[in-house]
Design a protein around this motif. Structure first.
Motif, short mmCIF file in Angstrom:
data_model
loop_
_atom_site.label_atom_id
_atom_site.label_comp_id
_atom_site.label_asym_id
_atom_site.label_seq_id
_atom_site.Cartn_x
_atom_site.Cartn_y
_atom_site.Cartn_z
N LEU A 197 48.12 42.45 33.25
CA LEU A 197 47.63 42.37 34.62
C LEU A 197 46.11 42.30 34.66
CD1 LEU A 197 47.98 42.54 37.70
CD2 LEU A 197 48.08 45.04 37.46
N ASN A 198 45.43 43.14 33.91
CA ASN A 198 43.97 43.21 33.97
C ASN A 198 43.29 42.24 33.02
OD1 ASN A 198 44.09 45.40 35.85
ND2 ASN A 198 44.57 46.76 34.13
N ASN A 199 43.98 41.89 31.93
CA ASN A 199 43.42 40.96 30.95
C ASN A 199 44.51 40.01 30.50
OD1 ASN A 199 42.25 39.67 28.70
ND2 ASN A 199 41.01 41.47 28.21
N PRO A 200 44.69 38.87 31.20
CA PRO A 200 45.79 37.96 30.87
C PRO A 200 45.71 37.40 29.45
CG PRO A 200 44.85 37.46 33.02
CD PRO A 200 43.94 38.45 32.38
N GLU A 201 44.51 37.32 28.88
CA GLU A 201 44.37 36.71 27.56
C GLU A 201 44.70 37.69 26.43
OE1 GLU A 201 43.84 33.53 27.10
OE2 GLU A 201 43.80 33.28 29.28
N ARG A 202 44.16 38.90 26.49
CA ARG A 202 44.29 39.85 25.40
C ARG A 202 45.28 40.97 25.69
NH1 ARG A 202 38.48 40.53 22.47
NH2 ARG A 202 39.95 40.77 20.71
N LEU A 253 47.52 37.40 44.68
CA LEU A 253 46.13 37.84 44.63
C LEU A 253 45.84 38.87 45.71
CD1 LEU A 253 44.35 34.42 44.06
CD2 LEU A 253 45.09 36.08 42.34
N ASN A 254 44.92 39.79 45.38
CA ASN A 254 44.40 40.72 46.37
C ASN A 254 43.39 40.00 47.27
OD1 ASN A 254 45.74 43.15 45.48
ND2 ASN A 254 44.38 43.11 43.67
N ALA A 255 42.89 40.71 48.26
CA ALA A 255 41.92 40.13 49.18
C ALA A 255 40.64 39.70 48.47
CB ALA A 255 41.60 41.12 50.29
N ASP A 256 40.30 40.37 47.36
CA ASP A 256 39.10 40.00 46.61
C ASP A 256 39.38 38.98 45.52
OD1 ASP A 256 40.53 41.52 44.85
OD2 ASP A 256 38.96 43.00 44.47
N PRO A 283 43.97 39.70 40.54
CA PRO A 283 45.42 39.71 40.43
C PRO A 283 46.02 41.00 40.98
CG PRO A 283 44.40 39.06 38.35
CD PRO A 283 43.31 39.56 39.22
N ALA A 284 47.02 40.88 41.84
CA ALA A 284 47.67 42.06 42.41
C ALA A 284 48.83 42.54 41.56
CB ALA A 284 48.17 41.75 43.82
N GLY A 285 49.35 41.64 40.71
CA GLY A 285 50.50 42.00 39.90
C GLY A 285 51.79 41.93 40.69
N ILE A 286 52.87 42.22 40.01
CA ILE A 286 54.21 42.18 40.61
C ILE A 286 54.80 43.58 40.55
CG2 ILE A 286 56.52 41.19 40.45
CD1 ILE A 286 55.21 38.73 39.13
N ASN A 287 55.12 44.14 41.70
CA ASN A 287 55.72 45.47 41.74
C ASN A 287 57.14 45.43 41.20
OD1 ASN A 287 53.62 47.11 42.96
ND2 ASN A 287 53.95 45.89 44.80
#
Length: 411
Positions: free
Chosen positions: A27-32, A381-384, A387-391
């Motif tokens: 979620l926070n780092n799609p690459e690593r 996506l979040n407002a900013d 990535p918001a992720g998937i619950n």
């Protein structure tokens, strides 16, 4: 000592912990990926001492205990780092932490009448802490203290029957780094400090009896627990974090039966049930349910010992529970049964075989609900624009049907 008892012990513990975790996947780092490492190098030392006196208050039997506890913890270092395949590529924060706690307590038990006794206690805790962080804005020193009174009354309205009332104050402690941190090391955003010591107040009234039948013990109690700040699991960090004040109420029932003689001697039956209601005390639009607060638990068992043989079975039930504050997502219930048989080969040696999850139930021991993202998934996506992720549910399944054998040697 003729008039009482003196006890003291001291200890030193050296430990190292290295733990790799990934709760949100990519979620926070799609690459690593979001894997991170927690490491601590800790030394703990402490001393406990107490003195117990037996005496009289007029014609009444009394027992008084005075004690002290001191503990020191040194963590050097304690670090949080981002990692990939268990290789560190970025340090998030590193700290050196020193924490000292000291407590004094006194407890008195007095039998006022043959059917009435009281237990009163008072405990005072003092904490001193210091944090030296790689970010000076998150360094600092401080103190915190709390006084915890306790009081109980036990009455005997009938032979082998007790009615009890308990009231007391306690606390739980938060990570002292939370009391000095002003900048979130992951985001760089300002963060709010937390209290080191959080008070909790408990109330209980109940009854227990052994008079209904030989070998039978029954008990029931009503209780309430008010906590100044609930600890709630955070999927982003994989830890529990301080949250809102809460109130928990419930009822507990217990039964134990072990016939002392006759054809059923060697049989043991026991059962426990707890029903509770847990809510945050300050209303918020997000909801007032406490995530992961279980509402009903039941445990029951039966065992039988005869000669060298012993057999037993135990069942456990967990009810559905809320996973988020508005109770719109709940866990499933779980019901497990285990069986065990043993044989005493020698006085101190037993062999046993057991079956775990006899019915092969597909249930979860752990069930959380939060946002995460797998590699390759497209995230809302979040407002900013982050990535918001998937619950979704994040689970740890219970063991499947498992057969196990072993040897137990007591020495």
């Amino acid at each position: 000592m003729q008039s009482g008892l003196f006890k003291a012990n001291a200890y030193v513990i050296k430990s190292r912990l290295q733990l790799f975790s990934n709760f949100t996947y990519a979620l926070n780092n799609p690459e690593r990926g979001d894997q991170f490492q927690q490491f601590e190098n800790r030394v703990t030392a402490g001393v406990n001492a107490s003195r117990l006196w037996f005496g009289k208050l007029g014609q009444r039997d009394t027992e008084t205990e005075v004690g002290a506890q001191v503990r020191f913890d040194r963590l050097d270092p304690i670090t949080l780092a981002n990692s990939e395949a268990r290789q560190i590529y970025e340090t998030v924060r590193t700290d050196t932490v020193s924490e000292t706690s000291a407590a004094l307590y006194v407890r008195n038990t007095t039998e006022w009448l043959p059917w009435l006794r009281s237990i009163a206690g008072l405990r005072a805790d003092q904490f001193w802490y210091g944090v030296s962080s790689d970010n000076p804005a998150n360094s600092g020193n401080g103190t915190d203290h709390i006084v915890s009174p306790k009081f109980s009354v036990v009455m005997l309205p009938a032979d082998q029957t007790e009615v009890f009332l308990n009231w007391g104050r306690g606390y739980h402690s938060n990570d002292v780094r939370g009391a000095t941190t002003t900048i979130d090391p992951s985001t760089g955003e300002p963060t709010q400090k937390v209290n080191v010591l959080v008070p909790a107040t408990g109330y209980e009234i109940g009854v227990r009896t052994r008079r209904l039948a030989p070998g039978l013990q029954l008990s029931a109690s009503l209780w309430q627990l008010d906590i100044g700040s609930e600890l709630v699991f955070s999927g982003d960090s994989g830890t529990t974090e301080p949250s809102r004040p809460s109130r928990r109420r419930g009822i507990e029932l217990a039964g134990y039966y072990a016939p002392p003689d006759g054809p059923l001697a060697g049989l043991i039956l026991d059962a426990d049930a707890a029903l509770s209601r847990a809510r945050f005390r300050d209303h918020e639009d997000i909801g007032d349910y406490i995530p992961e607060s279980i509402q009903t638990t039941v445990s029951a068992g039966v065992s039988y010992n005869t000669g060298r043989w012993s057999v037993g079975a135990r069942a456990r039930y967990f009810s559905p529970r809320p996973l988020i504050e508005d109770n719109s997502v709940r866990s499933a219930s779980s019901f497990l049964v285990n069986l065990k048989v043993g044989y005493r080969v020698l006085k101190d040696v037993r062999v046993f075989a057991e079956v775990l999850n006899v019915f092969g139930k597909r249930v979860n021991d752990i069930d959380y609900y939060y946002a995460s993202l797998l590699k390759g998934e497209t995230s809302p996506l979040n407002a900013d624009a982050s990535p918001a992720g998937i619950n979704d549910h994040h689970i740890h399944p219970a063991e499947p049907r498992t057969f196990r054998v072993g040897v137990l040697w007591n020495f």
